[in-house]
Write a protein that holds these residues in place. Structure first.
Motif, PDB file in Angstrom:
ATOM      1  N   PRO A  81      55.280  87.810  53.951  1.00  0.00           N
ATOM      2  CA  PRO A  81      55.287  86.354  53.750  1.00  0.00           C
ATOM      3  C   PRO A  81      55.972  85.931  52.459  1.00  0.00           C
ATOM      4  O   PRO A  81      56.694  84.933  52.438  1.00  0.00           O
ATOM      5  N   GLU A  82      55.768  86.702  51.362  1.00  0.00           N
ATOM      6  CA  GLU A  82      56.372  86.307  50.091  1.00  0.00           C
ATOM      7  C   GLU A  82      57.885  86.488  50.086  1.00  0.00           C
ATOM      8  O   GLU A  82      58.572  85.967  49.209  1.00  0.00           O
ATOM      9  N   ASP A  83      58.418  87.259  51.051  1.00  0.00           N
ATOM     10  CA  ASP A  83      59.864  87.490  51.128  1.00  0.00           C
ATOM     11  C   ASP A  83      60.527  86.683  52.234  1.00  0.00           C
ATOM     12  O   ASP A  83      61.740  86.779  52.434  1.00  0.00           O
ATOM     13  N   ALA A  84      59.744  85.911  52.984  1.00  0.00           N
ATOM     14  CA  ALA A  84      60.294  85.222  54.145  1.00  0.00           C
ATOM     15  C   ALA A  84      61.233  84.094  53.753  1.00  0.00           C
ATOM     16  O   ALA A  84      62.206  83.813  54.442  1.00  0.00           O
ATOM     17  N   GLY A  85      60.968  83.438  52.607  1.00  0.00           N
ATOM     18  CA  GLY A  85      61.827  82.338  52.210  1.00  0.00           C
ATOM     19  C   GLY A  85      61.710  81.163  53.165  1.00  0.00           C
ATOM     20  O   GLY A  85      60.783  81.050  53.967  1.00  0.00           O
ATOM     21  N   LEU A  86      62.677  80.261  53.088  1.00  0.00           N
ATOM     22  CA  LEU A  86      62.712  79.093  53.961  1.00  0.00           C
ATOM     23  C   LEU A  86      63.926  79.176  54.864  1.00  0.00           C
ATOM     24  O   LEU A  86      65.009  79.604  54.446  1.00  0.00           O
ATOM     25  N   VAL A  87      63.749  78.767  56.101  1.00  0.00           N
ATOM     26  CA  VAL A  87      64.885  78.678  57.022  1.00  0.00           C
ATOM     27  C   VAL A  87      65.577  77.347  56.788  1.00  0.00           C
ATOM     28  O   VAL A  87      64.943  76.288  56.848  1.00  0.00           O
ATOM     29  N   TRP A  88      66.869  77.406  56.484  1.00  0.00           N
ATOM     30  CA  TRP A  88      67.629  76.176  56.249  1.00  0.00           C
ATOM     31  C   TRP A  88      68.088  75.635  57.597  1.00  0.00           C
ATOM     32  O   TRP A  88      69.028  76.181  58.219  1.00  0.00           O
ATOM     33  N   GLU A  89      67.450  74.583  58.047  1.00  0.00           N
ATOM     34  CA  GLU A  89      67.789  74.032  59.358  1.00  0.00           C
ATOM     35  C   GLU A  89      69.219  73.509  59.341  1.00  0.00           C
ATOM     36  O   GLU A  89      69.639  72.814  58.411  1.00  0.00           O
ATOM     37  N   ARG A  90      69.938  73.806  60.385  1.00  0.00           N
ATOM     38  CA  ARG A  90      71.380  73.561  60.403  1.00  0.00           C
ATOM     39  C   ARG A  90      71.724  72.073  60.344  1.00  0.00           C
ATOM     40  O   ARG A  90      72.776  71.694  59.818  1.00  0.00           O
ATOM     41  N   ASP A  91      70.854  71.240  60.845  1.00  0.00           N
ATOM     42  CA  ASP A  91      71.139  69.806  60.830  1.00  0.00           C
ATOM     43  C   ASP A  91      70.509  69.083  59.648  1.00  0.00           C
ATOM     44  O   ASP A  91      70.611  67.863  59.535  1.00  0.00           O
ATOM     45  N   LYS A  92      69.867  69.820  58.756  1.00  0.00           N
ATOM     46  CA  LYS A  92      69.181  69.184  57.630  1.00  0.00           C
ATOM     47  C   LYS A  92      69.674  69.663  56.272  1.00  0.00           C
ATOM     48  O   LYS A  92      69.579  68.928  55.286  1.00  0.00           O
ATOM     49  N   VAL A  93      70.154  70.890  56.153  1.00  0.00           N
ATOM     50  CA  VAL A  93      70.646  71.425  54.878  1.00  0.00           C
ATOM     51  C   VAL A  93      72.132  71.722  55.052  1.00  0.00           C
ATOM     52  O   VAL A  93      72.513  72.683  55.733  1.00  0.00           O
ATOM     53  N   VAL A  94      72.978  70.862  54.428  1.00  0.00           N
ATOM     54  CA  VAL A  94      74.416  70.922  54.707  1.00  0.00           C
ATOM     55  C   VAL A  94      75.218  70.813  53.418  1.00  0.00           C
ATOM     56  O   VAL A  94      74.692  70.442  52.356  1.00  0.00           O
ATOM     57  N   VAL A  95      76.515  71.122  53.525  1.00  0.00           N
ATOM     58  CA  VAL A  95      77.460  70.932  52.424  1.00  0.00           C
ATOM     59  C   VAL A  95      77.833  69.450  52.350  1.00  0.00           C
ATOM     60  O   VAL A  95      78.029  68.787  53.378  1.00  0.00           O
ATOM     61  N   ALA A  96      77.903  68.930  51.119  1.00  0.00           N
ATOM     62  CA  ALA A  96      78.287  67.527  50.927  1.00  0.00           C
ATOM     63  C   ALA A  96      79.265  67.419  49.764  1.00  0.00           C
ATOM     64  O   ALA A  96      79.232  68.230  48.832  1.00  0.00           O
ATOM     65  N   LYS A  97      80.134  66.414  49.834  1.00  0.00           N
ATOM     66  CA  LYS A  97      81.126  66.189  48.770  1.00  0.00           C
ATOM     67  C   LYS A  97      80.759  64.935  48.000  1.00  0.00           C
ATOM     68  O   LYS A  97      80.436  63.894  48.582  1.00  0.00           O
ATOM     69  N   VAL A  98      80.790  65.021  46.659  1.00  0.00           N
ATOM     70  CA  VAL A  98      80.444  63.895  45.808  1.00  0.00           C
ATOM     71  C   VAL A  98      81.595  62.894  45.802  1.00  0.00           C
ATOM     72  O   VAL A  98      82.721  63.232  45.435  1.00  0.00           O
ATOM     73  N   LEU A  99      81.273  61.657  46.212  1.00  0.00           N
ATOM     74  CA  LEU A  99      82.276  60.585  46.197  1.00  0.00           C
ATOM     75  C   LEU A  99      82.202  59.783  44.903  1.00  0.00           C
ATOM     76  O   LEU A  99      83.226  59.339  44.375  1.00  0.00           O
ATOM     77  N   PRO A 119      83.519  75.296  52.490  1.00  0.00           N
ATOM     78  CA  PRO A 119      83.706  74.570  53.762  1.00  0.00           C
ATOM     79  C   PRO A 119      83.581  73.059  53.615  1.00  0.00           C
ATOM     80  O   PRO A 119      83.024  72.540  52.642  1.00  0.00           O
ATOM     81  N   LYS A 120      84.073  72.370  54.603  1.00  0.00           N
ATOM     82  CA  LYS A 120      84.110  70.905  54.587  1.00  0.00           C
ATOM     83  C   LYS A 120      82.695  70.327  54.656  1.00  0.00           C
ATOM     84  O   LYS A 120      81.742  71.008  55.069  1.00  0.00           O
ATOM     85  N   PRO A 121      82.554  69.053  54.253  1.00  0.00           N
ATOM     86  CA  PRO A 121      81.248  68.398  54.316  1.00  0.00           C
ATOM     87  C   PRO A 121      80.656  68.440  55.723  1.00  0.00           C
ATOM     88  O   PRO A 121      81.384  68.306  56.720  1.00  0.00           O
ATOM     89  N   GLY A 122      79.332  68.625  55.772  1.00  0.00           N
ATOM     90  CA  GLY A 122      78.635  68.699  57.049  1.00  0.00           C
ATOM     91  C   GLY A 122      78.420  70.117  57.542  1.00  0.00           C
ATOM     92  O   GLY A 122      77.654  70.347  58.485  1.00  0.00           O
ATOM     93  N   THR A 123      79.076  71.093  56.906  1.00  0.00           N
ATOM     94  CA  THR A 123      78.904  72.490  57.317  1.00  0.00           C
ATOM     95  C   THR A 123      77.469  72.945  57.005  1.00  0.00           C
ATOM     96  O   THR A 123      76.988  72.749  55.885  1.00  0.00           O
ATOM     97  N   PRO A 124      76.765  73.523  57.961  1.00  0.00           N
ATOM     98  CA  PRO A 124      75.407  74.014  57.676  1.00  0.00           C
ATOM     99  C   PRO A 124      75.434  75.060  56.564  1.00  0.00           C
ATOM    100  O   PRO A 124      76.252  75.981  56.583  1.00  0.00           O
TER     101      PRO A 124
END
Length: 838
Positions: free
Chosen positions: A50-68, A170-175
């Motif tokens: 359990p201490e090594d499981a970490g968090l699963v980064w959901e593909r539609d919730k944790v994404v690459v973003a570009k600062v405007l 990768p471009k913005p929106g990439t999981p």
């Protein structure tokens, strides 16, 4: 070692079934102690703690973003408003307090967590907790997303700032899971497999185990026209301590953060990113297994008075000092190997660099060190200063000289790419005595003899070739050339055959009976007698304890006061385990004290070695001792024990009875007891010596109350014995005679004598037995009296005597004559008064 699988894939194709790979590595000697998941679900078939499981980064919730755009929060000085392109039709505004971005900046890429993202947070109690991101107003502005940090994603414990990605990511929106998601396998690397403390070393193992081909390119670097010759010189004082030292010069570097991909790999491998120069040296160490160190070249030139520096690898001088990278001043000795220039030491070889020559933000030119150091020297220095690191771990297990130059080349190329460095042509390579190439004859018949089955020739060639061995076919098998990187091949063909068995799989080895009969076992009298002693003491109700051979002078001082002549360890693991014991009793008394916290009775013994220093000798004597500790009830409690009545407690005669019974069962000759004096840990008047054939072989009695208090046993009667087991067992006869039981009636007579108070009962018994001869078959003391009715300074001892003949029933006349002889000897020899007759 932590092995990110995406990194490992660069050098060898991995099977789809990660669980099978982990199991295969474990069977081959690379045992996995766990698997860690970062952003990804754990592979099928692998249980993640359990201490090594970490968090699963959901593909539609944790994404690459570009600062405007970044602007100041209108209601809070420490908060900022960040407008982000995250691949959606409309940008997202986020409120953040990140310290590594500022209003007016734009264009960088970050990690965006949207509503519903699970992330780590430190609550008010300082506990790491998982939260779920929900919409919330921050100083009047609604916020339903956040810029993520390494800590919040579970990548590391770093709290400072948010993650800044590289421009070419990768471009913005990439999981983010597609970009930074990782599965990390933790391997426990045994000392004889130090070659696997690198990604390339593990890749070769995987290739040999799976049949895949390892793809490890030869390092190359683009250099400038200017040569390194004349820029630096290297001198090795003792090639045994430093077989090889290389120096590379790289100029015009720009010290800045390393690329994000490199930082991520270092973090997943358990290392903290610092800057591109330090990160490159750590990256190459993890990749190739060769630790590196970067010096500020311009500082070295300044220390040399403006001249090219001369690097010397030598033992430190006594009292020489060095301030290491951790800011500590270290006082050195000739046992410490150092890197030095004309001005003094600049690094502890293989352990830690010096603070003065470290790479800083102002560094422009680097001297890159890649070397081999004596593993014993590194190990001693690391332990002396308690400086253990990834580098010292590798050096202390052995880093082959052959890695030095390729690793330096690889690091120089990475510094050229990611620090803008210009690599001077050539490399200063001090390599005074390259080791001879080792060639081993490997016979097919020897493989079958040692393993018990034939390994197909094609499979043997495939495995050894995958492990970098070069094979030349011969009529008997092969001549195998061992790569200089394999420091573990010491036993010739046997080591090669072990490699075949390991890769083939120990679990696949066929079961078969030995072709030869086992030889007839021979007895070991010393061990057999030792086991007999254990059995006899267990028969008396005692339990065996096994305590530490390592103790402290203070612990032993609780028994007999301070002593200076212990065998001390040079590098104890703790102060409580700093010397070798001289006696068994302190350890056994400590065990008794712990047990008496939860019970009212203990009966313990221990057989073990003690360690007695010998004048003028390096090694101590190691005789065996036997110790006994009794405390509490004489007999086990019964259901009808009277309420409020304290059970009878063990006393001196109980421990004496244990020793007497042991001596009788071992058939020891001429066993006796005499008053012991001068034994500091025993109660005066309640202490005795055991003698065998007239020689003292141990002491027994009641523990002195002050000594008992030292062990937390105050107000208790503690009975102890410590015997010389070597002397006891040496006196055990090879054979002993039995006297047959007499079928004829025995006769009982009593005799009571008055003797001086200081006359031992044992002395009186000896005279009784001497006078009784063959007809006296038993003599026991059953009463001791002092006081009214007998003269002052005397005592009355009463004995029960048994007379019996083996071939007839004794007549009254024969019994009376034998008894009168006993009484007469007591009068004549001891001047004793026979009560009731004199």
């Amino acid at each position: 070692m932590l092995v990110p699988l995406s990194w490992l894939k660069e050098y060898v194709a991995l099977p789809e079934d990660a669980a099978a790979l982990v199991e295969r590595l474990t069977i081959a000697g690379l045992e996995s102690s766990g698997v860690r998941a970062f952003g990804l679900p754990a592979p099928a078939g692998i249980r993640v703690k359990p201490e090594d499981a970490g968090l699963v980064w959901e593909r539609d919730k944790v994404v690459v973003a570009k600062v405007l755009e970044i602007t100041k929060h209108p209601e809070a000085d420490k908060l900022k408003l960040v407008k982000l392109d995250y691949g959606a039709s409309e940008p997202k505004q986020v409120v953040t307090g990140a310290t590594n971005i500022a209003p007016g900046q734009s264009g960088m890429k970050v990690v965006l967590g949207l509503k519903g993202t699970r992330y780590f947070y430190t609550d008010k109690d300082g506990k790491k907790t998982v939260f779920t991101l929900e919409p919330k107003a921050l100083r009047g502005i609604m916020n339903d997303a956040m810029c993520m940090s390494n800590f919040e994603l579970g990548v590391s414990d770093e709290h400072e700032g948010i993650i800044i990605l590289d421009d070419d990511d990768p471009k913005p929106g990439t999981p983010l899971a597609d970009m930074l998601g990782e599965i990390v396998v933790e391997l426990d690397i045994l000392p004889n497999m130090a070659r696997c403390l690198s990604m390339t070393g593990i890749a070769r193992e995987v290739a040999a185990l799976t049949g895949a081909k390892a793809n490890i390119p030869e390092p190359k670097v683009e250099t400038v026209a200017e040569a390194v010759t004349g820029k630096v010189a290297v001198e090795i004082a003792d090639p045994k301590l430093c077989p090889r030292y290389t120096a590379t010069v790289i100029r015009n570097v720009t010290v800045k953060p390393a690329p994000r991909w490199m930082q991520s790999r270092l973090q997943y491998a358990g290392m903290r990113p610092i800057n591109n120069v330090v990160d490159v040296t750590n990256y190459v160490m993890l990749e190739h297994g060769q630790p590196l160190h970067a010096f500020d070249y311009d500082v070295l030139v300044k220390r040399a008075g403006g001249n090219p520096p001369v690097i010397t690898i030598r033992p430190a001088t006594r009292g020489e000092k060095l301030k290491t990278l951790d800011g500590q001043d270290r006082e050195l000795s000739p046992e410490n190997l150092v890197i030095a220039d004309a001005a003094g030491a600049i690094a502890l070889a293989g352990v830690m660099g010096g603070l003065e020559t470290e790479v800083t933000a102002a560094t422009k030119t680097i001297l890159l060190e890649s070397a081999e150091f004596d593993f014993v020297s590194v190990r001693k220095t690391a332990r002396q200063f308690n400086l253990f690191s990834e580098a010292s771990t590798r050096f202390s297990r052995g880093v082959p000289s052959e890695l030095a130059k390729p690793a330096a080349t690889r690091a120089a190329d990475l510094l050229r790419q990611y620090a803008g460095g210009e690599v001077l042509a050539g490399i200063i390579d001090a390599y005074p005595a390259p080791p001879a190439v080792q060639a081993v004859e490997l016979h097919r018949s020897e493989i079958a003899r040692l393993l018990g089955f034939d390994v197909p020739a094609a499979e043997a060639e495939r495995v050894l070739t995958a492990l970098q061995f070069q094979l030349k076919p011969e009529t008997f098998g092969w001549t195998v050339t061992v790569p200089r990187t394999r420091l573990d091949i010491q036993a010739g063909a046997a080591d090669l055959i072990e490699e075949l068995a390991r890769v083939y799989g120990y679990d696949q080895l066929p079961e078969r009976l030995l072709p030869l009969e086992l030889p007839e076992p021979k007895g070991n009298r010393a061990l057999e007698l030792e086991d007999k002693v254990r059995d006899l003491l267990a028969d008396q109700g005692l339990q065996e304890a096994i305590t530490y051979s390592l103790t402290s002078a203070e612990a032993e001082g609780k028994l007999n006061g301070p002593a200076a002549d212990h065998v001390a360890l040079l590098n104890p693991i703790s102060p409580e385990r700093s010397v070798l014991r001289r006696t068994l009793l302190p350890g056994l008394l400590a065990v008794a004290a712990e047990n008496l916290k939860t019970t009212d009775t203990v009966a313990l013994y221990e057989l073990g070695f003690v360690y007695l220093p010998k004048a003028g000798e390096k090694l101590p004597d190691e005789p065996r001792r036997l110790a006994v500790v009794l405390c509490g009830r004489r007999a086990a409690g019964a259901w009808d024990d009277p309420q409020g009545v304290k059970p009878v407690q063990a006393d001196f005669y109980d421990v004496k009875g244990v020793v007497e019974s042991l001596a009788a069962d071992l058939h020891l000759p001429s066993v006796g007891f005499r008053l012991a004096s001068g034994v500091a840990w025993l109660h005066p008047g309640r202490a005795a010596e055991l003698t065998v054939n007239g020689n003292a072989v141990g002491t027994l009695g009641e523990l002195h109350p002050k000594v008992a208090a030292n062990f937390g046993l105050a107000e208790r009667a503690v009975l102890v014995a410590e015997l010389d087991l070597e002397a006891l067992l040496a006196a055990v006869p090879e054979r002993y005679a039995y006297r047959p039981f007499s079928a004829y009636q025995s006769a009982k007579r009593d005799v009571a004598v008055i003797v001086p108070a200081d006359t031992p009962a044992e002395r009186v018994l000896a005279e009784v037995r001497a006078a009784g001869g063959e007809l006296l078959v038993g003599a026991e003391l059953f009463d001791l009296y002092t006081g009214e009715g007998i003269p002052a300074g005397t005592k009355s001892l009463a004995f029960a005597l048994t007379y019996q003949a083996a071939d007839r029933t004794l007549s009254d006349k024969e019994i009376a004559k034998a008894h009168e002889k006993v009484e007469g000897r007591l009068r004549h020899v001891l001047k004793a008064q026979i009560r009731g007759k004199d």
